[in-house]
Enzyme design. Structure first.
Site, PDB file in Angstrom:
ATOM      1  N   LYS A 148       9.572  19.183  30.212  1.00 41.75           N
ATOM      2  CA  LYS A 148       8.449  18.332  30.620  1.00 41.75           C
ATOM      3  C   LYS A 148       8.062  17.339  29.533  1.00 41.75           C
ATOM      4  O   LYS A 148       7.842  16.153  29.806  1.00 41.75           O
ATOM      5  CB  LYS A 148       7.258  19.203  31.013  1.00 41.75           C
ATOM      6  N   ILE A 149       7.975  17.800  28.280  1.00 41.47           N
ATOM      7  CA  ILE A 149       7.592  16.904  27.193  1.00 41.47           C
ATOM      8  C   ILE A 149       8.719  15.931  26.891  1.00 41.47           C
ATOM      9  O   ILE A 149       8.492  14.726  26.716  1.00 41.47           O
ATOM     10  CB  ILE A 149       7.207  17.707  25.938  1.00 41.47           C
ATOM     11  N   SER A 197       7.454  19.447  17.780  1.00 42.42           N
ATOM     12  CA  SER A 197       7.644  20.707  18.497  1.00 42.42           C
ATOM     13  C   SER A 197       7.282  21.900  17.627  1.00 42.42           C
ATOM     14  O   SER A 197       6.168  22.406  17.696  1.00 42.42           O
ATOM     15  CB  SER A 197       9.086  20.821  19.000  1.00 42.42           C
ATOM     16  N   ARG A 198       8.210  22.382  16.807  1.00 44.33           N
ATOM     17  CA  ARG A 198       7.970  23.500  15.905  1.00 44.33           C
ATOM     18  C   ARG A 198       8.636  23.207  14.563  1.00 44.33           C
ATOM     19  O   ARG A 198       9.771  22.719  14.504  1.00 44.33           O
ATOM     20  CB  ARG A 198       8.521  24.808  16.487  1.00 44.33           C
ATOM     21  N   ASP A 222       4.821  16.376  12.799  1.00 47.40           N
ATOM     22  CA  ASP A 222       3.517  16.933  13.160  1.00 47.40           C
ATOM     23  C   ASP A 222       3.492  18.439  12.919  1.00 47.40           C
ATOM     24  O   ASP A 222       2.451  19.064  13.068  1.00 47.40           O
ATOM     25  CB  ASP A 222       3.192  16.638  14.631  1.00 47.40           C
ATOM     26  N   GLU A 230       3.774  26.049   7.800  1.00 46.28           N
ATOM     27  CA  GLU A 230       2.425  25.499   7.997  1.00 46.28           C
ATOM     28  C   GLU A 230       1.340  26.567   8.107  1.00 46.28           C
ATOM     29  O   GLU A 230       0.158  26.279   7.895  1.00 46.28           O
ATOM     30  CB  GLU A 230       2.383  24.619   9.246  1.00 46.28           C
ATOM     31  N   HIS A 241      -0.230  19.254  12.972  1.00 46.68           N
ATOM     32  CA  HIS A 241      -0.048  19.931  14.259  1.00 46.68           C
ATOM     33  C   HIS A 241      -1.135  19.513  15.254  1.00 46.68           C
ATOM     34  O   HIS A 241      -1.813  20.348  15.851  1.00 46.68           O
ATOM     35  CB  HIS A 241      -0.066  21.458  14.068  1.00 46.68           C
ATOM     36  N   GLN A 242      -1.268  18.202  15.452  1.00 47.00           N
ATOM     37  CA  GLN A 242      -2.315  17.674  16.301  1.00 47.00           C
ATOM     38  C   GLN A 242      -1.791  16.996  17.562  1.00 47.00           C
ATOM     39  O   GLN A 242      -2.582  16.439  18.341  1.00 47.00           O
ATOM     40  CB  GLN A 242      -3.178  16.669  15.518  1.00 47.00           C
ATOM     41  N   ALA A 243      -0.496  17.053  17.801  1.00 45.17           N
ATOM     42  CA  ALA A 243       0.069  16.337  18.942  1.00 45.17           C
ATOM     43  C   ALA A 243      -0.558  16.764  20.264  1.00 45.17           C
ATOM     44  O   ALA A 243      -0.765  15.949  21.161  1.00 45.17           O
ATOM     45  CB  ALA A 243       1.584  16.519  18.984  1.00 45.17           C
TER      46      ALA A 243
END
Length: 336
Positions: free
Chosen positions: A153-154, A232-233, A257, A262, A294-296
């Site tokens: 989907k993304i 993503s990760r 991101d 993290e 990590h704000q996406a």
């Protein structure tokens, strides 16, 4: 019943309280679930956690001993939860299997264009009243090749934006997405995607098979002037190898991101004590690298969907319903 929510951001708190109003009382904490904070959950049957929670074996044992029976993670990813231990302890674990893919896809493009057009450097200069253009040259995206690693989907949403730019579309995934094929995407092997793409964006989950999918060998195959984006990760990229390539002067830009180490850093204010992570510190020294925390996913639309799904997961648990978001107990195996 009062539900305990760990790792709630200030912007997120009123949205959670509004969604749960009329269903349950909710206690929102800004601290994340860790071995040190797990005892706070004693007496709470249901807790919710964020993606940067530490839901390890020891944490799960503390939760179970305190009476917790259900954990609802406000995230799609669940690699922060030891599912095997959770199942052994008889805990129910549910996730958010879907929320706005546009939040992440649009942010990935924000990172791509920020490094391509040197937005951070330009902004820093103009704050000092330095209006020179030297070193700010970017490139048109139209006519260039984008490689999309993961076309769910993304990835599909990201591809639609790339199509709007007029780019050549390369994709890789375990299964081809018909919507991406209709846009003109050509599915190729990973090696070809890495070698031919001017921009590579990562949209695959973090699994044992995808851990460090971007490693030293892959980075060596990429174009010297490529742009790499990861929303993503963090574990998808071998950061040490990436730093080594950046030190050689490679890549037009890198937009991250997420970061593989993290946990304990992102979502916290480290401006006073600094960061002891040498790899991250080196990464942040490169002028062609943009790192965000990590704000996406962090849009009002996405957060509302995440919270509403989390509430539904709680209600399903209480009603004895097993929805598609339940990770533990594992779904029964069917005879083949």
């Amino acid at each position: 019943m009062e539900i305990l929510s760990f790792g709630v951001q200030a912007d997120e708190k009123p949205l959670i309280e509004k969604a749960f109003d009329g269903h349950h009382e909710v206690r929102c904490l800004d601290v994340f679930l860790t071995e040190d904070t797990a005892p706070i959950a004693a007496g709470y049957e249901i807790i919710t956690v964020s993606v940067n929670a530490n839901v390890s074996s020891r944490v799960l044992q503390t939760l179970a001993a305190g009476g917790t029976q259900m954990i609802a993670t406000r995230s799609t990813g669940f690699n922060h939860i030891d599912l095997e231990v959770a199942e052994r302890l008889g805990l129910t674990v549910a996730r958010v299997s879907y929320y706005s893919p546009y939040s992440v896809a649009e942010f990935a493009w924000t990172l791509a264009m920020a490094v391509n057009r040197r937005i951070v450097r330009a902004s820093n200069r103009t704050r000092d009243f330095d209006f020179r253009l030297e070193g700010l040259m970017g490139r048109d995206m139209r006519g260039r090749t984008v490689g999309v690693l993961g076309t769910g989907k993304i990835g599909e949403a990201f591809t639609r934006i790339a199509h709007g730019f007029g780019m050549n579309l390369l994709g890789w995934d375990v299964a081809q997405n018909p919507a991406c094929l209709e846009l003109g995407m050509k599915y190729v092997e990973k090696d070809q995607l890495f070698a031919e793409s001017d921009l590579i964006s990562l949209h695959v989950p973090l699994l044992p098979a995808t851990q460090h999918i971007i490693n030293a060998e892959v980075l060596g195959e990429m174009k010297d002037d490529a742009i790499l984006v990861n929303s993503s990760r963090g574990g998808l990229i071998d950061t040490e190898a990436l730093v080594d390539e950046l030190r050689k002067g490679r890549f037009t830009g890198v937009g991250l991101d997420v970061y593989e180490a993290e946990a304990g850093l992102f979502f916290f204010d480290k401006s006073i004590q600094g960061v002891e992570d040498d790899t991250l510190a080196r990464l942040l020294t490169f002028p062609n690298v943009v790192v965000t925390s990590h704000q996406a996913y962090y849009t009002e639309d996405a957060l509302n969907q995440i919270i509403e799904t989390t509430l539904q997961n709680v209600l399903d648990y209480q009603a004895g319903r097993r929805g598609e978001n339940v990770l533990v107990p594992a779904a029964p195996k069917t005879a083949g």
